[in-house]
Design an enzyme around this catalytic site. Structure first.
Site, PDB file in Angstrom:
ATOM      1  N   GLU A  30       0.798  -1.300  -0.071  1.00 51.00           N
ATOM      2  CA  GLU A  30      -0.117   0.028   0.060  1.00 51.00           C
ATOM      3  C   GLU A  30       0.905   1.338   0.050  1.00 51.00           C
ATOM      4  O   GLU A  30       0.334   2.241  -0.502  1.00 51.00           O
ATOM      5  CB  GLU A  30      -0.903   0.160   1.178  1.00 51.00           C
ATOM      6  N   TYR A  62     -17.865  25.880  -2.980  1.00 48.23           N
ATOM      7  CA  TYR A  62     -17.638  24.198  -2.875  1.00 48.23           C
ATOM      8  C   TYR A  62     -16.653  23.860  -3.989  1.00 48.23           C
ATOM      9  O   TYR A  62     -16.025  22.859  -3.802  1.00 48.23           O
ATOM     10  CB  TYR A  62     -19.117  23.458  -2.943  1.00 48.23           C
ATOM     11  N   VAL A  81      -6.792   5.316   7.697  1.00 46.01           N
ATOM     12  CA  VAL A  81      -8.059   6.074   7.166  1.00 46.01           C
ATOM     13  C   VAL A  81      -8.515   7.203   8.284  1.00 46.01           C
ATOM     14  O   VAL A  81      -9.040   8.037   7.970  1.00 46.01           O
ATOM     15  CB  VAL A  81      -9.062   5.467   6.499  1.00 46.01           C
ATOM     16  N   GLU A  82      -8.477   6.576   9.426  1.00 44.88           N
ATOM     17  CA  GLU A  82      -8.933   7.520  10.649  1.00 44.88           C
ATOM     18  C   GLU A  82      -8.014   8.852  10.524  1.00 44.88           C
ATOM     19  O   GLU A  82      -8.657   9.812  10.792  1.00 44.88           O
ATOM     20  CB  GLU A  82      -8.674   6.882  12.016  1.00 44.88           C
ATOM     21  N   LYS A 107     -12.506   3.795   1.387  1.00 43.08           N
ATOM     22  CA  LYS A 107     -11.481   3.439   0.545  1.00 43.08           C
ATOM     23  C   LYS A 107     -11.719   1.994   0.131  1.00 43.08           C
ATOM     24  O   LYS A 107     -11.811   0.874   0.328  1.00 43.08           O
ATOM     25  CB  LYS A 107     -10.316   2.920   1.790  1.00 43.08           C
TER      26      LYS A 107
END
Length: 128
Positions: A30, A62, A81-82, A107
């Site tokens: 990864e 935006y 990811v946190e 993900k």
């Protein structure tokens, strides 16, 4: 709160399916290849001034939010990811006039056999 949105912020601007490629993950493979992360952002705003003036200067831009989030994510190399979700939420709350947001991070492909894997967080700007 109503539907997860603070009562003083009844308008929600959303930005969904925002994609960015980054290095994310704990495994060696990864750390070698970029993966696509998909974000949904629901942001509390008060649209009344923008609606009255019909002027972008009174609105949450935006496009600017999207460009900033993508640039940040694509330059990041977090393991979890946190961590990525927290940092993106902090960025939006600090750099844009957003008092509250709900962020969904996906993900894709993280787990074989699962179409989507991720998390949802809600954060508010803290007042000093």
């Amino acid at each position: 709160m109503r539907d997860g949105v603070p009562q003083d912020s009844s308008d929600v601007l959303y930005l969904h399916d925002l994609e960015a490629d980054c290095i994310i993950g704990i495994w060696d493979w990864e750390r070698q290849t970029r993966q696509t992360i998909v974000f949904d952002l629901d942001m509390a705003v008060d649209i009344r001034a923008a609606a009255a003036s019909d002027d972008i200067r009174d609105a949450l831009d935006y496009k600017a939010v999207a460009k900033r989030v993508v640039a940040f994510v694509e330059s990041s190399e977090f393991r979890l990811v946190e961590t990525l979700a927290e940092r993106v939420a902090e960025l939006v709350l600090q750099e844009f006039p957003v008092p509250w947001l709900r962020l969904r991070l996906d993900k894709r492909g993280a787990i074989r056999g699962a179409g989507q894997v991720g998390l949802v967080i809600e954060r508010s700007r803290t007042t000093p």
